[in-house]
Design a protein around this motif. Structure first.
Motif, short mmCIF file in Angstrom:
data_model
loop_
_atom_site.label_atom_id
_atom_site.label_comp_id
_atom_site.label_asym_id
_atom_site.label_seq_id
_atom_site.Cartn_x
_atom_site.Cartn_y
_atom_site.Cartn_z
N ALA A 38 0.84 -1.20 0.00
CA ALA A 38 0.00 0.00 0.00
C ALA A 38 0.87 1.24 0.00
CB ALA A 38 -0.91 0.00 1.22
N VAL A 39 0.56 2.19 -0.88
CA VAL A 39 1.33 3.43 -0.97
C VAL A 39 0.37 4.60 -1.09
CG1 VAL A 39 3.25 2.26 -2.13
CG2 VAL A 39 1.53 3.45 -3.50
N THR A 40 0.88 5.76 -0.76
CA THR A 40 0.20 7.01 -1.05
C THR A 40 1.27 8.08 -1.20
OG1 THR A 40 -1.66 8.45 -0.42
CG2 THR A 40 -0.14 7.81 1.34
N PHE A 41 0.89 9.23 -1.72
CA PHE A 41 1.81 10.34 -1.89
C PHE A 41 1.42 11.50 -0.99
CE2 PHE A 41 2.80 8.29 -5.95
CZ PHE A 41 4.18 8.50 -6.05
N ALA A 42 2.40 12.11 -0.35
CA ALA A 42 2.14 13.33 0.39
C ALA A 42 1.74 14.42 -0.61
CB ALA A 42 3.39 13.77 1.16
N PRO A 43 0.75 15.24 -0.29
CA PRO A 43 0.30 16.27 -1.24
C PRO A 43 1.39 17.30 -1.48
CG PRO A 43 -0.69 16.63 0.91
CD PRO A 43 0.01 15.30 0.99
N VAL A 44 1.49 17.72 -2.72
CA VAL A 44 2.46 18.75 -3.11
C VAL A 44 1.76 19.74 -4.03
CG1 VAL A 44 4.48 17.26 -2.91
CG2 VAL A 44 3.22 17.36 -5.07
N LEU A 45 2.42 20.83 -4.31
CA LEU A 45 1.90 21.77 -5.30
C LEU A 45 1.78 21.08 -6.64
CD1 LEU A 45 3.94 25.03 -4.60
CD2 LEU A 45 1.53 24.68 -4.17
N SER A 46 0.64 21.21 -7.28
CA SER A 46 0.48 20.65 -8.62
C SER A 46 0.86 21.70 -9.64
CB SER A 46 -0.97 20.23 -8.86
OG SER A 46 -1.80 21.37 -9.03
N ALA A 47 0.92 21.29 -10.90
CA ALA A 47 1.25 22.23 -11.97
C ALA A 47 0.25 23.38 -12.01
CB ALA A 47 1.27 21.49 -13.31
N ARG A 48 -1.00 23.12 -11.61
CA ARG A 48 -2.02 24.16 -11.62
C ARG A 48 -1.66 25.28 -10.65
NH1 ARG A 48 -5.42 19.32 -11.97
NH2 ARG A 48 -5.31 19.13 -9.72
N GLU A 49 -1.05 24.93 -9.53
CA GLU A 49 -0.71 25.93 -8.52
C GLU A 49 0.62 26.62 -8.83
OE1 GLU A 49 -0.96 22.71 -5.80
OE2 GLU A 49 -2.40 23.77 -4.55
N VAL A 50 1.61 25.81 -9.22
CA VAL A 50 2.94 26.34 -9.50
C VAL A 50 2.88 27.44 -10.56
CG1 VAL A 50 5.21 25.76 -10.45
CG2 VAL A 50 4.11 24.24 -8.79
N ALA A 51 2.01 27.27 -11.54
CA ALA A 51 1.92 28.22 -12.65
C ALA A 51 1.55 29.63 -12.18
CB ALA A 51 0.88 27.73 -13.66
N TRP A 52 0.93 29.75 -11.01
CA TRP A 52 0.52 31.06 -10.51
C TRP A 52 1.42 31.58 -9.41
CZ3 TRP A 52 -2.65 33.15 -13.76
CH2 TRP A 52 -3.47 32.32 -14.55
N GLY A 53 2.55 30.94 -9.19
CA GLY A 53 3.50 31.41 -8.20
C GLY A 53 3.06 31.23 -6.77
N ILE A 54 2.19 30.26 -6.53
CA ILE A 54 1.70 30.01 -5.17
C ILE A 54 2.79 29.31 -4.37
CG2 ILE A 54 -0.02 28.73 -3.84
CD1 ILE A 54 -1.95 29.26 -6.20
N PRO A 55 3.12 29.82 -3.18
CA PRO A 55 4.31 29.34 -2.47
C PRO A 55 4.24 27.93 -1.91
CG PRO A 55 3.09 30.92 -1.13
CD PRO A 55 2.47 30.95 -2.49
N GLY A 56 3.07 27.42 -1.57
CA GLY A 56 3.02 26.08 -0.98
C GLY A 56 1.64 25.75 -0.47
N LEU A 57 1.49 24.54 0.04
CA LEU A 57 0.22 24.12 0.61
C LEU A 57 0.04 24.69 2.00
CD1 LEU A 57 0.16 20.34 -0.39
CD2 LEU A 57 -0.78 22.28 -1.64
N SER A 58 -1.19 24.96 2.37
CA SER A 58 -1.46 25.53 3.68
C SER A 58 -1.19 24.50 4.78
CB SER A 58 -2.92 25.98 3.77
OG SER A 58 -3.79 24.86 3.80
N PRO A 59 -0.81 24.96 5.97
CA PRO A 59 -0.64 24.04 7.11
C PRO A 59 -1.91 23.24 7.38
CG PRO A 59 0.29 26.18 7.62
CD PRO A 59 -0.45 26.34 6.33
N SER A 60 -3.07 23.85 7.18
CA SER A 60 -4.34 23.16 7.45
C SER A 60 -4.54 21.99 6.51
CB SER A 60 -5.51 24.14 7.29
OG SER A 60 -5.39 25.22 8.17
N ARG A 61 -4.27 22.22 5.21
CA ARG A 61 -4.47 21.13 4.26
C ARG A 61 -3.51 19.98 4.56
NH1 ARG A 61 -3.94 20.68 -2.39
NH2 ARG A 61 -4.31 18.45 -2.35
#
Length: 455
Positions: A38-61
């Protein structure tokens, strides 16, 4: 005839389906009769977010995700199955895991969004055998009164046809019991950056003003009381909250209160568990129908069904239109050279809650501080970004993706298109009158006062 190595494992990738019960893809993997990795991936910035210069995922998410994974890991440990958490979203790690373990296939949920589809395409291109299962909707495609390619162009017609045909929702599945884990050799796990068990979740403290109050830790079935105003992540926590919610008076009141702005009680708060798949939509629907049988149907219980239908509709739209929902002009026919205007400075002020509009700024501060925002305020701040600030709707969608602890790719994209008037709806967008919204939903200024500062 070649011999099959019955000891070779199958890899199961948990995506937005963090549960063992009512998980058709997980059930399929277990039915293959092989040990499971069983595997999963920790969430990261996707291409949709990176394209707008968004710095990172929120602590809440990140924290809500971590708490959910912590609970999923406990369930898997009880079955003798380890959960590996891979970081960075790199499909190369899945390919390496397959090669080093000798896995015969990878099984996972199908997600009909461009970024998520590209992930599976890259795995298949590498030579991996990938079985993906469509499972996040209330209904099976074959039970709908129309084909997905002929999906009704507006939600109201979709709802009317589904209700008229009395389409059955999918019957929830029990969790498989015949499951065995797979022991990885030490050289296999050297490239796996495993998850520090609950570290992000245990350090997170929800803002006391947040409309979604939760805390880390497992829900113990022996607990005497589950407080409706302080909930827990994971499948057990979600089911416990669902039971308590449906036993409360909040169901009957839902239609009248759903446009509220503060506190846990005004809306169902089902979305955080639905977003990560800790509880499935069919499970929620089955519980809602049981509630109606025992207590009678009300406007509130119908409106909960109504909202679950909206969630389904956005999923079927993705199957129908795919990448078309992600173009600058959405589903509108427009020349390739026609660009959506975007004012970067205004966008930054919007993300920081410094637009000068008190109601919008309060909403954006709530989102940044808590990772949550009422449905009413999501619409208000989205409308303001598009129509008052003249910004690209896709930037707003990306910001929500980075911030919301209940981020759902289908609903997020569908709702932003709806507000922008670039989806299937014929009304040409939803421009909210901010003065009217303020008078209707925060007449005494309590919400604005609550979020007058960012901390």
């Amino acid at each position: 005839m070649s011999l099959v190595n019955v000891g070779a494992p199958v890899i199961y990738w948990f995506r937005s389906d963090m549960r063992l019960q009512d998980n058709p893809a997980w059930t399929r993997a277990c039915a293959m009769g092989r040990p499971v990795i069983a595997v999963t991936f920790a969430p990261v910035l996707s291409a949709r977010e990176v394209a707008w210069g968004i710095p990172g995922l929120s602590p809440s998410r990140k924290a809500w995700w971590a708490a959910t994974v912590q609970e999923l890991r406990r369930e898997l440990d009880a079955l003798g199955v380890s959960l590996l958490v891979l970081r960075g979203g790199a499909m190369e790690d899945l390919v390496r895991l397959c090669e080093t373990s000798g896995a015969v296939a990878l099984v996972c949920e199908e997600i009909a969004a461009p970024y998520e589809e590209a992930q599976l395409s890259s795995l298949r291109a590498s030579g991996m055998v990938v079985h993906s299962v469509w499972q996040s909707t209330l209904f099976k495609a074959e039970d709908l009164p129309f084909s997905v390619t002929n999906l009704p162009g507006v939600f109201t017609r979709f709802r009317n046809e589904v209700e008229r045909a009395k389409v059955p929702f999918r019957t929830p599945l029990p969790a498989p019991v015949n499951v065995s884990g797979y022991d990885l050799t030490s050289d296999t796990v050297t490239f796996v950056e495993d998850f520090a068990d609950g570290e992000d979740a245990s350090k997170f403290v929800a803002d006391s003003r947040s409309a979604f109050q939760w805390r880390s830790g497992s829900f113990d079935a022996n607990d005497e009381v589950l407080h409706l105003d302080e909930v827990r992540a994971g499948s057990a926590g979600g089911h416990a909250y669902l039971r308590s919610y449906l036993e409360s008076s909040r169901v009957a009141q839902y239609k009248a209160t759903r446009n509220g702005l503060t506190g846990m009680a005004y809306s169902s708060k089902w979305s955080p568990w639905l977003a990560l798949g800790a509880v499935s939509a069919p499970e929620m629907m089955a519980a809602l129908k049981a509630h109606e049988r025992n207590h009678g149907a009300t406007d509130g219980s119908y409106w909960l069904w109504f909202e679950l239908l909206w969630r389904d509709y956005f999923r079927w739209l993705h199957l129908q239109y795919g990448v078309g929902l992600y173009r600058p002009k959405g589903l509108l026919e427009a020349p390739m050279s026609e660009r959506v205007p975007h004012h970067r400075r205004s966008f930054t002020l919007w993300t920081e809650g410094r637009t000068g509009c008190d109601l919008v700024d309060a909403g954006m501060r709530e989102l940044a501080c808590s990772g949550y925002l009422s449905n009413r305020m999501r619409q208000v701040v989205a409308s303001f970004l598009i129509y008052e600030l003249g910004c690209d709707w896709r930037a707003g969608a990306a910001w929500f993706e980075s911030q919301l602890l209940d981020f759902d790719v289908y609903s997020n994209q569908g709702n932003w298109l709806y507000i922008a008037g670039l989806g299937t709806d014929p009304r040409g967008g939803r421009r909210f009158n901010i003065a009217k919204q303020t008078a209707d939903h925060d007449p005494d200024g309590a919400y604005r006062a609550l979020w007058s500062t960012g901390s």
